[in-house]
Design a protein around this motif. Structure first.
Motif, PDB file in Angstrom:
ATOM      1  N   LEU A 199       0.813  -1.155   0.273  1.00 31.55           N
ATOM      2  CA  LEU A 199      -0.127   0.082  -0.133  1.00 31.55           C
ATOM      3  C   LEU A 199       1.008   1.213  -0.133  1.00 31.55           C
ATOM      4  CD1 LEU A 199      -2.963  -0.965   2.716  1.00 31.55           C
ATOM      5  CD2 LEU A 199      -3.196  -0.086   0.259  1.00 31.55           C
ATOM      6  N   ALA A 200       1.922   1.287   0.991  1.00 32.70           N
ATOM      7  CA  ALA A 200       2.949   2.380   1.101  1.00 32.70           C
ATOM      8  C   ALA A 200       3.406   2.882  -0.405  1.00 32.70           C
ATOM      9  CB  ALA A 200       3.544   2.208   2.019  1.00 32.70           C
ATOM     10  N   SER A 201       3.732   1.884  -1.096  1.00 31.52           N
ATOM     11  CA  SER A 201       4.600   2.054  -2.304  1.00 31.52           C
ATOM     12  C   SER A 201       3.487   2.426  -3.500  1.00 31.52           C
ATOM     13  CB  SER A 201       5.475   0.546  -2.734  1.00 31.52           C
ATOM     14  OG  SER A 201       6.006   0.914  -3.832  1.00 31.52           O
ATOM     15  N   GLU A 202       2.606   1.363  -3.470  1.00 31.39           N
ATOM     16  CA  GLU A 202       1.491   1.568  -4.775  1.00 31.39           C
ATOM     17  C   GLU A 202       0.401   2.837  -4.617  1.00 31.39           C
ATOM     18  OE1 GLU A 202      -0.464  -1.778  -7.215  1.00 31.39           O
ATOM     19  OE2 GLU A 202      -0.992  -1.812  -5.176  1.00 31.39           O
ATOM     20  N   GLU A 203       0.102   2.952  -3.405  1.00 28.96           N
ATOM     21  CA  GLU A 203      -0.964   4.032  -3.120  1.00 28.96           C
ATOM     22  C   GLU A 203      -0.462   5.408  -2.860  1.00 28.96           C
ATOM     23  OE1 GLU A 203      -3.762   3.152  -4.224  1.00 28.96           O
ATOM     24  OE2 GLU A 203      -3.615   0.885  -4.272  1.00 28.96           O
ATOM     25  N   VAL A 204       0.820   5.526  -2.151  1.00 25.76           N
ATOM     26  CA  VAL A 204       1.405   6.640  -1.561  1.00 25.76           C
ATOM     27  C   VAL A 204       2.448   7.071  -2.512  1.00 25.76           C
ATOM     28  CG1 VAL A 204       2.304   7.801   0.296  1.00 25.76           C
ATOM     29  CG2 VAL A 204       0.675   6.300   0.830  1.00 25.76           C
TER      30      VAL A 204
ATOM     31  N   VAL B 175       3.898   6.289  -9.789  1.00 28.72           N
ATOM     32  CA  VAL B 175       4.988   5.204 -10.019  1.00 28.72           C
ATOM     33  C   VAL B 175       4.463   4.148 -10.293  1.00 28.72           C
ATOM     34  CG1 VAL B 175       6.922   4.086  -8.938  1.00 28.72           C
ATOM     35  CG2 VAL B 175       6.627   6.646  -8.343  1.00 28.72           C
ATOM     36  N   SER B 176       3.469   3.538  -9.584  1.00 26.52           N
ATOM     37  CA  SER B 176       2.702   2.523 -10.199  1.00 26.52           C
ATOM     38  C   SER B 176       2.228   2.191 -11.511  1.00 26.52           C
ATOM     39  CB  SER B 176       1.703   2.067  -9.336  1.00 26.52           C
ATOM     40  OG  SER B 176       1.046   0.836  -9.565  1.00 26.52           O
ATOM     41  N   VAL B 177       1.591   3.531 -11.927  1.00 23.17           N
ATOM     42  CA  VAL B 177       1.070   3.525 -13.405  1.00 23.17           C
ATOM     43  C   VAL B 177       2.566   3.372 -14.435  1.00 23.17           C
ATOM     44  CG1 VAL B 177       0.138   5.018 -15.002  1.00 23.17           C
ATOM     45  CG2 VAL B 177      -0.981   4.815 -12.820  1.00 23.17           C
ATOM     46  N   ALA B 178       3.526   4.267 -13.986  1.00 25.91           N
ATOM     47  CA  ALA B 178       4.659   4.353 -14.754  1.00 25.91           C
ATOM     48  C   ALA B 178       5.165   3.165 -15.074  1.00 25.91           C
ATOM     49  CB  ALA B 178       5.608   5.515 -14.271  1.00 25.91           C
ATOM     50  N   TRP B 179       5.385   2.590 -13.829  1.00 32.70           N
ATOM     51  CA  TRP B 179       6.195   1.142 -14.043  1.00 32.70           C
ATOM     52  C   TRP B 179       5.380   0.140 -14.922  1.00 32.70           C
ATOM     53  CZ3 TRP B 179       9.954  -1.832 -14.078  1.00 32.70           C
ATOM     54  CH2 TRP B 179       9.946  -3.320 -13.676  1.00 32.70           C
ATOM     55  N   HIS B 180       4.200   0.172 -14.702  1.00 31.58           N
ATOM     56  CA  HIS B 180       3.351  -0.818 -15.632  1.00 31.58           C
ATOM     57  C   HIS B 180       3.201  -0.475 -16.993  1.00 31.58           C
ATOM     58  CE1 HIS B 180       1.867  -2.091 -11.390  1.00 31.58           C
ATOM     59  NE2 HIS B 180       1.984  -3.356 -12.084  1.00 31.58           N
ATOM     60  N   GLN B 181       3.272   0.720 -17.314  1.00 26.60           N
ATOM     61  CA  GLN B 181       3.434   1.373 -18.696  1.00 26.60           C
ATOM     62  C   GLN B 181       4.904   1.044 -19.324  1.00 26.60           C
ATOM     63  OE1 GLN B 181       2.672   5.377 -18.412  1.00 26.60           O
ATOM     64  NE2 GLN B 181       0.202   5.214 -18.722  1.00 26.60           N
ATOM     65  N   ALA B 182       5.910   1.240 -18.427  1.00 28.22           N
ATOM     66  CA  ALA B 182       7.475   0.874 -18.965  1.00 28.22           C
ATOM     67  C   ALA B 182       7.350  -0.920 -19.031  1.00 28.22           C
ATOM     68  CB  ALA B 182       8.297   1.319 -17.928  1.00 28.22           C
ATOM     69  N   LEU B 183       6.797  -1.552 -18.166  1.00 28.63           N
ATOM     70  CA  LEU B 183       6.787  -2.960 -18.352  1.00 28.63           C
ATOM     71  C   LEU B 183       5.967  -3.364 -19.550  1.00 28.63           C
ATOM     72  CD1 LEU B 183       8.197  -5.388 -16.813  1.00 28.63           C
ATOM     73  CD2 LEU B 183       6.117  -5.350 -15.707  1.00 28.63           C
ATOM     74  N   SER B 184       4.775  -2.805 -19.988  1.00 30.31           N
ATOM     75  CA  SER B 184       4.043  -3.371 -21.066  1.00 30.31           C
ATOM     76  C   SER B 184       4.902  -3.033 -22.522  1.00 30.31           C
ATOM     77  CB  SER B 184       2.790  -2.645 -20.947  1.00 30.31           C
ATOM     78  OG  SER B 184       2.018  -2.812 -22.036  1.00 30.31           O
ATOM     79  N   PHE B 185       5.412  -1.536 -22.417  1.00 30.58           N
ATOM     80  CA  PHE B 185       6.132  -1.104 -23.563  1.00 30.58           C
ATOM     81  C   PHE B 185       7.180  -2.087 -23.816  1.00 30.58           C
ATOM     82  CE2 PHE B 185       9.498   0.925 -25.620  1.00 30.58           C
ATOM     83  CZ  PHE B 185       8.978   1.668 -26.682  1.00 30.58           C
ATOM     84  N   VAL B 186       8.083  -2.472 -22.884  1.00 32.67           N
ATOM     85  CA  VAL B 186       9.100  -3.529 -23.235  1.00 32.67           C
ATOM     86  C   VAL B 186       8.616  -4.886 -23.624  1.00 32.67           C
ATOM     87  CG1 VAL B 186      11.060  -4.760 -21.954  1.00 32.67           C
ATOM     88  CG2 VAL B 186      10.771  -2.156 -21.530  1.00 32.67           C
TER      89      VAL B 186
END
Length: 437
Positions: free
Chosen positions: A288-293, A339-350
């Motif tokens: 929660l701390a990483s994903e939501e905050v 950060v969560s959105v950015a990470w999943h977008q980067a992962l999807s792109f790769v």
């Protein structure tokens, strides 16, 4: 069959009060009331296969038996825990024999249908499909996770609810004549209703247990203290790894995401009270701390990790306070999933892109050969640049357009992060324009 040499055991209170018709069923008015789905289906005079999904003690077995009785169908009851493919095929054979002999259809009631494995479901499917068996299943687990789609498509799912306090009190009125002269004070009845936790069978068993204890103690009036002393502590509905488990952790996450610390604490308390592995809660609070905050308040992750470590040192119950502290911090912290959105977008792109080589200027050159091949050539060391920033530099592989997956929110620390990135991007634009001119 009874005779002079056979003594029949006294049926439990719950069995003595089992309804004789659908109109006698307490609860489930959203399904059995006038004009409601299951009532309409049963009044249509054509019984169909269905699955009753709900917590224990809310009438699943009773409704199944009464449905078969209402249509004068043969009734075969099996538990999915004990019934194998052999038993299911025998049930189908018996159903065909009954149909051939007197034209009556057969209801197969399968308790705990979520425990059927694939081969059992495959063996059952053709008999349900042709109508040789009308299937009524009962389950405490989400059937969409446990029952295959082919069987689900042939059986309507009806969701049963826990009995309300008022409905449990209706059961008390029915049970009252069977409890003799025993009187219940209102606080005592309220306590029993609370202990039952929406489970009608548990409620009646508790009443019977109290009546037996009162008779043994010579008590004629049950008060709150007698209930506490005569009843074992009961846990609330909580199935580790089951539907109730996932519903509660979902509620906790959504409460913290919604910045409601009190609701988050409530769901945490429910899970701890139900016997959850508290280490699981610790991991979820870290997520929660990483994903939501995220970067809106990076301290939230530090607080969550420290709380998890504190729990490892202290254990229960002292360590639970540290986790509660972390959960409250996460709940009230500014929120950002950037950060969560950015990470999943980067992962999807790769994952959808081809493998691209690392640009030469970003590679290390530990050998002379690498230097001759152009490794690290043209790399700009940021610390040697003004403000330690190499304006206009590109760190992506060639032919990849500039990506801006990380979009800071205007909340918490990310407000300053966003301002910083805007400034750096402006420097990049200026540098690239200067390079072109």
């Amino acid at each position: 069959m009874t005779d002079l040499f056979t003594t029949q055991p006294r049926a439990p209170l719950a069995e003595q009060l089992r309804p004789e018709s659908l109109d006698d069923v307490v609860g489930q008015s959203h399904l059995l009331g006038p004009g409601k789905p299951l009532r309409l289906a049963l009044d249509s005079k054509k019984l169909h296969s269905f699955i009753l999904w709900g917590p224990p003690g809310v009438g699943k077995t009773t409704i199944a038996r009464l449905a078969a009785k209402a249509f004068d169908h043969e009734f075969i009851a099996e538990s999915a825990v004990a019934a194998g493919v052999k038993e299911l095929r025998e049930a189908a054979t018996r159903a065909q024999q009954v149909l051939d002999h007197d034209g009556r259809s057969t209801v197969l009631f399968l308790d705990e249908i979520h425990r059927l494995n694939k081969s059992q479901q495959d063996a059952l499917l053709p008999h349900v499909e042709v109508g040789r068996l009308t299937l009524i299943g009962a389950t405490t687990e989400n059937p969409s996770f446990e029952v295959n789609s082919a069987l689900l498509s042939r059986a309507q799912v009806y969701v049963l609810k826990p009995l309300s306090d008022g409905e449990l009190r209706q059961l008390f009125v029915r049970a009252r004549p069977l409890l003799g002269d025993l009187a219940f004070e209102e606080p005592a009845l309220e306590a029993v209703v609370g202990f039952a936790d929406g489970d009608g069978r548990r409620f009646l068993n508790l009443l019977e247990q109290l009546a037996n204890a009162a008779a043994a103690a010579g008590v004629t009036r049950v008060d709150g203290s007698f209930v506490s002393s005569a009843s074992a502590a009961t846990t609330r509905r909580f199935d580790k790894g089951g539907e109730e488990f996932y519903d509660q952790i979902s509620a906790l996450i959504k409460s913290a995401r919604g910045s409601d610390p009190d609701a988050a604490l409530y769901w945490m308390a429910r899970m701890v009270d139900g016997g959850v592995d508290v280490r699981y809660l610790a991991r979820r609070i870290i997520v929660l701390a990483s994903e939501e905050v995220g970067n809106a308040d990076p301290r939230a992750l530090e607080v969550a990790v420290n709380a998890a470590e504190a729990y490892e040192r202290l254990g229960s119950p002292e360590g639970e306070l540290a986790l509660a502290q972390a959960l409250v911090y996460v709940a009230v912290a500014p929120k950002s999933n950037a950060v969560s959105v950015a990470w999943h977008q980067a992962l999807s792109f790769v994952r959808s892109d081809r493998t691209r080589p690392v640009p030469l200027h970003l590679r290390n050159a530990p050998t002379q050969l690498m230097k001759k091949l152009g490794y690290k050539k043209g790399y700009r060391y940021a610390h040697d640049e003004p403000d330690a920033y190499a304006a206009g530099e590109n760190y992506f592989p060639e032919d990849i357009p500039e990506q801006r997956w990380y979009q800071p929110t205007p909340r918490g620390l990310e407000t300053k992060i966003g301002d910083k990135l805007d400034h750096l991007r402006e420097l990049n634009e200026q540098a690239r324009k200067a390079e072109k001119s």
